[in-house]
Design an enzyme around this catalytic site. Structure first.
Site, PDB file in Angstrom:
ATOM      1  N   ASP A   1       0.815  -1.213   0.000  1.00 24.82           N
ATOM      2  CA  ASP A   1       0.000   0.000   0.000  1.00 24.82           C
ATOM      3  C   ASP A   1       0.846   1.260   0.000  1.00 24.82           C
ATOM      4  O   ASP A   1       2.024   1.222   0.352  1.00 24.82           O
ATOM      5  CB  ASP A   1      -0.822   0.053   1.293  1.00 24.82           C
ATOM      6  CG  ASP A   1      -2.076  -0.772   1.176  1.00 24.82           C
ATOM      7  OD1 ASP A   1      -2.380  -1.239   0.075  1.00 24.82           O
ATOM      8  OD2 ASP A   1      -2.747  -0.937   2.206  1.00 24.82           O
TER       9      ASP A   1
ATOM     10  N   LYS B   1      -4.008   3.651  -3.743  1.00 23.34           N
ATOM     11  CA  LYS B   1      -5.394   3.824  -4.191  1.00 23.34           C
ATOM     12  C   LYS B   1      -5.635   5.228  -4.733  1.00 23.34           C
ATOM     13  O   LYS B   1      -6.356   5.422  -5.678  1.00 23.34           O
ATOM     14  CB  LYS B   1      -6.345   3.560  -3.029  1.00 23.34           C
ATOM     15  CG  LYS B   1      -6.372   2.095  -2.632  1.00 23.34           C
ATOM     16  CD  LYS B   1      -7.795   1.603  -2.478  1.00 23.34           C
ATOM     17  CE  LYS B   1      -7.860   0.196  -1.963  1.00 23.34           C
ATOM     18  NZ  LYS B   1      -7.691   0.108  -0.515  1.00 23.34           N
TER      19      LYS B   1
ATOM     20  N   MET C   1      -8.259   8.941   9.428  1.00 27.87           N
ATOM     21  CA  MET C   1      -8.852   9.438   8.167  1.00 27.87           C
ATOM     22  C   MET C   1      -9.862  10.548   8.404  1.00 27.87           C
ATOM     23  O   MET C   1     -10.938  10.557   7.820  1.00 27.87           O
ATOM     24  CB  MET C   1      -9.548   8.265   7.434  1.00 27.87           C
ATOM     25  CG  MET C   1      -8.578   7.208   6.990  1.00 27.87           C
ATOM     26  SD  MET C   1      -9.369   5.860   6.092  1.00 27.87           S
ATOM     27  CE  MET C   1      -9.953   4.843   7.428  1.00 27.87           C
TER      28      MET C   1
HETATM   29  N1  SAH Z   1      -4.314   0.150   8.909  1.00 18.74           N
HETATM   30  C1  SAH Z   1      -3.780   1.458   9.195  1.00 18.74           C
HETATM   31  C2  SAH Z   1      -4.799   2.555   9.006  1.00 18.74           C
HETATM   32  C3  SAH Z   1      -5.232   2.707   7.585  1.00 18.74           C
HETATM   33  S1  SAH Z   1      -6.335   4.033   7.379  1.00 18.74           S
HETATM   34  C4  SAH Z   1      -3.241   1.493  10.626  1.00 18.74           C
HETATM   35  O1  SAH Z   1      -3.473   0.555  11.376  1.00 18.74           O
HETATM   36  O2  SAH Z   1      -2.555   2.442  10.965  1.00 18.74           O
HETATM   37  C5  SAH Z   1      -5.278   5.353   6.940  1.00 18.74           C
HETATM   38  C6  SAH Z   1      -5.195   6.353   8.032  1.00 18.74           C
HETATM   39  O3  SAH Z   1      -4.263   5.941   8.996  1.00 18.74           O
HETATM   40  C7  SAH Z   1      -4.721   7.722   7.619  1.00 18.74           C
HETATM   41  O4  SAH Z   1      -5.756   8.482   7.054  1.00 18.74           O
HETATM   42  C8  SAH Z   1      -4.286   8.293   8.940  1.00 18.74           C
HETATM   43  O5  SAH Z   1      -5.387   8.680   9.718  1.00 18.74           O
HETATM   44  C9  SAH Z   1      -3.687   7.071   9.596  1.00 18.74           C
HETATM   45  N2  SAH Z   1      -2.238   7.010   9.411  1.00 18.74           N
HETATM   46  C10 SAH Z   1      -1.529   6.048   8.807  1.00 18.74           C
HETATM   47  N3  SAH Z   1      -0.207   6.300   8.881  1.00 18.74           N
HETATM   48  C11 SAH Z   1      -0.086   7.461   9.559  1.00 18.74           C
HETATM   49  C12 SAH Z   1       1.023   8.248   9.979  1.00 18.74           C
HETATM   50  N4  SAH Z   1       2.282   7.900   9.720  1.00 18.74           N
HETATM   51  N5  SAH Z   1       0.761   9.378  10.665  1.00 18.74           N
HETATM   52  C13 SAH Z   1      -0.488   9.757  10.959  1.00 18.74           C
HETATM   53  N6  SAH Z   1      -1.554   9.048  10.581  1.00 18.74           N
HETATM   54  C14 SAH Z   1      -1.369   7.915   9.904  1.00 18.74           C
END
Ligand code: SAH
Length: 515
Positions: A36, A58, A173
């Site tokens: 991803d 995506k 998100m």
């Molecule tokens: N499965 C992932 C989440 C996917 S949804 C997890 O467990 O972290 C995607 C969201 O994750 C983004 O919109 C944001 O809100 C958060 N996110 C992912 N990586 C991030 C990062 N390095 N810093 C801040 N938010 C992050």
């Protein structure tokens, strides 16, 4: 037909060291990695070189993938009998499409495993010095997706519950809908002064942190240009505590530091800088050009055992010679009875890692000394010698050996070219005041850098300059630049420590000025 296997793997939140050992193990088994946009691409190095790697962003990138295309790819590869690692940001089970992907595997009877990961919400809190629960203020936590707010009716997010919830809310998100979400929470009865923290790009050197409160946070995020990916933490614990913000409080955090070494040296320094929180910017003064498949190299490689002496003068020479050997389908046995000489312990060590122990390593590491010592060790008259080295190496070795009657083949297994690849980018970044430090680890890199970047620009931009020692300093001064500091200990670690110390001292004086 052999059935493959699918691993749904959490890559962690961004910092590549926050991946699990299990995830690294399964990456090592992969025939195909489907990753991803939020998974750190540098993790791909844990997969075999020959494994197929497919990025399936995506929303960004050259071509956005749809979930059904990703599903189809996953199934195709697994049905070909491949081990497929589906690498996802954070934890695969939180706010991703892992449930659908697992259901597909189950339906098609493809075995699968799930490898959990550190989710962004937990990591962002930890890297902003926020504790999601604490005995006085919060004994419960909820993870919530803010995406729903835009696409579905209000009922999908239970605002009544969330407004009355006295623990910590961790929103994923949410940046696109922060206005609606915060207004709904306030309308539902949540105190407008409830503390909120927003952490963008958590765990990376580009991490940003905004502390605000429920009624102001959406506006402040707009003003300060906070966007995705961000985690929003709402609740009493979001106040945090500045001294707890260990990650961003590090002296080198977020500093843009230009490093000017050879590419391999740059990798080492870049890794150390990144570990200290800085953003390394590589100026690769030179570029190594592979000559392992050139006719002279192939010719020399095919007749290795006919030589009396095979000589290496650099680790790069060893690597490229073995590349040529392997690509000809041969291995270390091709050396036969030939004796081997190496300049420098590092060269000898690399050679040993390929299964050959050097017969001769001169006490001092220069070509001249190698030649002298070898001549005094045995008569080289009539002996056949091959030098497997850089195409721009000085010819003195060849002359010395020829003068004592040896027959010398000087073979360029690689060559070195000046590199101007990213110099324009660096120049623009300096002009835009986006660079904090220049670092120099030798006089030759001072010269090659200042050959391309005018001294006047360095001065105008007020760049700080770190020199590894007196030789680099002398060269800087000769070209009209005074280093901000010179390391006491003339090593990479010494230079890094000196810059950290400087920033530490500087910060103290800034803080005291403010008071
Ligand atoms: N499965 C992932 C989440 C996917 S949804 C997890 O467990 O972290 C995607 C969201 O994750 C983004 O919109 C944001 O809100 C958060 N996110 C992912 N990586 C991030 C990062 N390095 N810093 C801040 N938010 C992050």
């Amino acid at each position: 037909m052999k059935k493959g296997k699918v691993y749904l793997v959490g890559a962690g939140p961004g910092d590549e060291t926050l991946i699990t050992l299990r995830a690294i193990q399964v990456l090592g088994l992969a025939d195909c990695v489907i990753y991803d946009g939020l998974a750190n691409e540098s993790l791909l190095r844990y997969a075999p070189i020959e494994a197929e790697k497919v990025g399936v962003r995506k929303r960004t990138g050259p071509r956005p993938w749809t979930q059904s295309e990703i599903d189809a790819l996953l199934l195709d590869k697994a049905k070909e009998g491949k081990i497929v690692v589906r690498l996802k940001g954070g934890d695969p089970g939180l706010f991703g499409r892992a449930p659908e992907e697992a259901a597909l595997c189950a339906q098609e009877e493809i075995p699968f495993e799930i490898v959990p990961g550190i989710t962004a919400g937990l990591a962002a809190a930890a890297y902003a010095g926020i504790f999601l629960t604490d005995r006085d203020h919060a004994s419960q936590v909820v993870f919530v997706t803010g995406r729903e707010a835009a696409t579905k009716t209000e009922a999908t997010l239970d605002y009544r519950f969330l407004s009355g919830f006295d623990g910590t809310i961790v929103l994923y998100m949410a940046m696109g809908n922060l206005d609606q979400i915060t207004s709904h929470l306030i309308d539902g009865g949540k105190n407008p002064a409830t503390p909120v923290a927003v952490i963008q790009n958590a765990t990376t050197p580009r991490q940003r942190l905004l502390k605000s409160q429920l009624d102001l946070v959406a506006m402040e995020c707009r003003e300060k240009d906070f966007g995705a990916p961000s985690i929003v933490i709402i609740g009493p614990t979001a106040v945090g505590n500045d001294p707890f913000n260990w990650f961003m409080n590090r002296a080198l955090f977020g500093k843009h530091i230009v490093i000017a070494r050879d590419p391999a040296g740059n990798d080492v320094l870049a890794e150390k800088l990144a570990a200290a929180g800085a953003i390394p910017i590589r100026f690769n003064a030179v570029r190594i050009i592979d000559q392992s498949d050139s006719p002279p190299t192939q010719e020399a490689i095919s007749r290795l055992s006919e030589y009396d002496w095979i000589m290496f003068t650099s680790a790069n020479g060893v690597r490229h010679a073995f590349k040529a050997l392997y690509s000809a389908g041969r291995d270390a046995r091709a050396f036969g009875k030939a004796k081997v000489a190496c300049i420098g312990k590092q060269t000898a060590d690399i050679l040993e890692s390929f299964g050959i122990r050097a017969d001769f390593v001169p006490a001092k590491y220069t070509s001249e000394i190698m030649a002298k010592e070898l001549c005094s060790l045995e008569s080289l008259k009539g002996k056949r010698i091959v030098l497997l080295r850089s195409g721009i190496a000085p010819k003195d070795l060849v002359e010395t050996f020829t003068a004592v009657g040896a027959q010398v083949d000087d073979v360029a297994v690689y060559t070195v070219e000046p590199n101007r690849e990213n110099i324009e980018e660096i120049r623009e970044q300096i002009q835009a005041r986006g660079i904090d430090w220049l670092t120099f680890t030798s006089s030759s890199t001072v010269r090659s850098f200042l050959d391309q970047i005018p001294v006047s620009l360095v001065r105008e931009a007020g760049l700080k300059i770190g020199s590894i020692g007196p030789v680099a300093t002398k060269q800087l001064k000769a070209l009209g630049l005074e280093p901000t500091l010179e390391a006491d200990v003339h090593t990479i670690d010494g230079l890094l420590a000196a810059i950290e110390q400087y920033e530490e001292n500087h910060r103290d004086s800034q803080v005291s000025k403010k008071r």
